[in-house]
Design an enzyme around this catalytic site. Structure first.
Site, PDB file in Angstrom:
ATOM      1  CD  GLU A  51      41.642 -16.678   2.084  1.00 14.77           C
ATOM      2  OE1 GLU A  51      40.562 -16.073   1.946  1.00 14.77           O
ATOM      3  OE2 GLU A  51      42.622 -16.465   1.364  1.00 14.77           O
ATOM      4  CD  GLU A  70      44.295 -18.711  -1.840  1.00 14.40           C
ATOM      5  OE1 GLU A  70      43.785 -17.566  -1.989  1.00 14.40           O
ATOM      6  OE2 GLU A  70      43.628 -19.717  -1.547  1.00 14.40           O
TER       7      GLU A  70
END
Ligand code: FCB
Length: 465
Positions: A166, A362
């Site tokens: 991320e 995720e």
């Protein structure tokens, strides 16, 4: 009629964590200070919490792996703490730091669990931040050397590698909005950080390719947010274009096409001269990858709103945007439940970018789990959440998306960054006073889905065919 959704053969099922969120033991292995230690110590985290102890996983690793095996979870995604391997982010590796990850991998393999390694999940060595952090090009070069050290230690036993987790959060929340470590509020620095995180990824791909067997699967993990305009005006649509640019296209386009989108560069020019982008960088960033990880949590619903930009924002160069509160009942940390966004994100990538195989790295939600009188945690809300997101994945596969795996965020309740321990994402409950682990109902439900490779109709355990 009940429909049973079966996933493709070989679909990889797992749960995930990250180093700073679970390891604790900040004083072991000669571990150096990370930006998150500093950020927590300087009053930036809710309740003054920190990851100093967290789920004490550094000390309890063998038990945590044994529990994964007992549950029957096939794969485990974890991150390596850079400052545990290189205390100051440069120089030789700490032997005991590397040993911890060697032991973790050995323990996983001994239990038949497939390790999935992330090299950077936000715990930058503080010494590198002191030298300028991600806005400095040298940080990307240091990262590539660190990647080589980890690959040298566990590369013979680990097939699946993620460079950076991320980069939007690491750059924009950390350097523009200041709500993640290192807590800076400098939009130009954030734009530089974004580029150097991408460059770090590209440089590390070369190092990993040189170090790892040809069977290695190397990728990056991005966090898509479908962006929807609240109204139909040109101004609302432009707000959505700009936020989509920074949330999604700023990452997809360089990694998968070797270019930054022109409109995003135009927006960013209002805060940065972009001189950090050097000839050859985009070619480096676009090194072919074998897999792309996606972490999906929610969508953004935006409108043009002059004056909405008073405080530091994670959207540099994108002023005057109002973000609407979720219309649906939010999860415990305020994020909406929007599984359709996961479908949209997967299909968009497949349709627009010709990506490598995709993995949902995720997916998860925070719920107010508390043990009942018998000590059980019956998190039916999390089961429904996971079920809905798995349906979205199944629909995407049916549409043609090459999705190869699904990892729940998270294995254990943990340190949720600026929110400290206020929110629980785990499928295993952690009592932070005693460090006792209690699998929630969702852990058993998910293990059943993994074992049968299919999603039942309804939220009970997967039924026999
Ligand atoms: C993601 C992070 C992960 C966790 C979840 C809730 O953005 O990658 O560490 O905090 O959000």
């Amino acid at each position: 009629m009940a429909t049973t959704r079966t996933f493709p053969d070989g679909f990889l099922w797992g749960v995930g964590t990250s180093a700073y969120q679970i390891e604790g033991a900040v004083d072991l292995d000669g571990r150096g200070t990370s930006v998150w230690d500093t950020f927590a110590a300087t009053g930036h985290v809710r309740n003054d919490d920190s990851g100093a102890v967290a789920a004490d996983h550094r000390r309890r690793m063998a038990d945590d792996v044994a529990l994964l095996a007992e549950l029957g979870i096939p794969s485990y995604r974890f991150s390596v703490a850079w400052p545990r391997v290189q205390p100051d982010g440069v120089g030789p590796a700490s032997p005991s730091g590397l040993d911890f990850y060697r032991q973790l991998v050995d323990e996983l393999l001994a239990h038949g669990i497939e390790p999935v390694v992330t090299l950077y999940h936000w715990d930058l060595p503080q010494a590198l931040e002191d030298a300028g952090g991600w806005p400095e090009r040298s940080t990307a070069e240091h990262f590539a050397r660190y990647a080589g050290l980890v690959a040298g230690a566990i590369g013979d036993r680990v097939t699946r590698w993620t460079t950076i987790n991320e980069p939007w959060c690491a750059s924009m929340l950390g350097y523009a909005a200041g709500i993640h470590a290192p807590g800076r509020t400098d939009p130009a620095a954030a734009v530089g950080a974004a580029h150097h995180l991408l460059l770090a990824h590209g440089l590390a791909v070369d190092v990993l390719r040189a170090e790892l067997p040809a069977t290695a699967e190397i990728g990056i993990t991005l966090n898509p947010y479908p962006v929807h305009p609240l109204g139909h005006s040109d101004a609302d649509r432009d707000a959505a274009r700009r936020v989509d640019g920074i949330a999604n296209r700023l990452w997809y386009d360089p990694v998968l096409r070797g270019e930054y989108p022109d409109d995003v560069l135009d927006d960013l020019r209002s805060v940065s001269d972009l001189r950090h982008i050097r000839p050859g960088d985009l070619e480096q960033i676009a090194r072919p990858v074998d897999a792309l990880g996606l972490n999906y949590y929610r969508c953004y619903h935006v409108a043009h709103d002059p004056g909405a930009s008073a405080s530091p924002s994670p959207w540099p160069g994108s002023t005057d945007v109002h973000f609407a509160e979720p219309a649906s009942t939010p999860t415990a940390n305020g994020w909406a439940v929007e599984p359709e966004g996961l479908y949209d994100a997967l299909v968009r990538l497949w349709r627009d970018y010709d990506p490598p195989p995709l993995y949902a790295h995720e997916i998860g939600g925070a719920f107010p789990d508390e043990p009942d009188a018998e000590g059980r945690v019956i998190d039916a809300d999390r089961i429904a959440f996971l079920d809905a997101h798995l349906q979205a994945c199944h629909d995407a596969v049916a549409t043609g998306v090459d999705l190869r795996g699904f990892f729940v965020w998270s294995y254990l309740d943990n340190f949720e960054w600026a929110e400290g321990y206020a929110h629980r994402f785990g499928v295993v409950h952690v009592d932070f006073a005693t460090q006792q682990r209690t699998p929630k109902a969702s852990a058993l439900w998910f293990a059943d889905v993994a074992a049968t490779n299919r999603l039942p109709n309804g939220d009970g355990p997967a039924a026999a065919p």
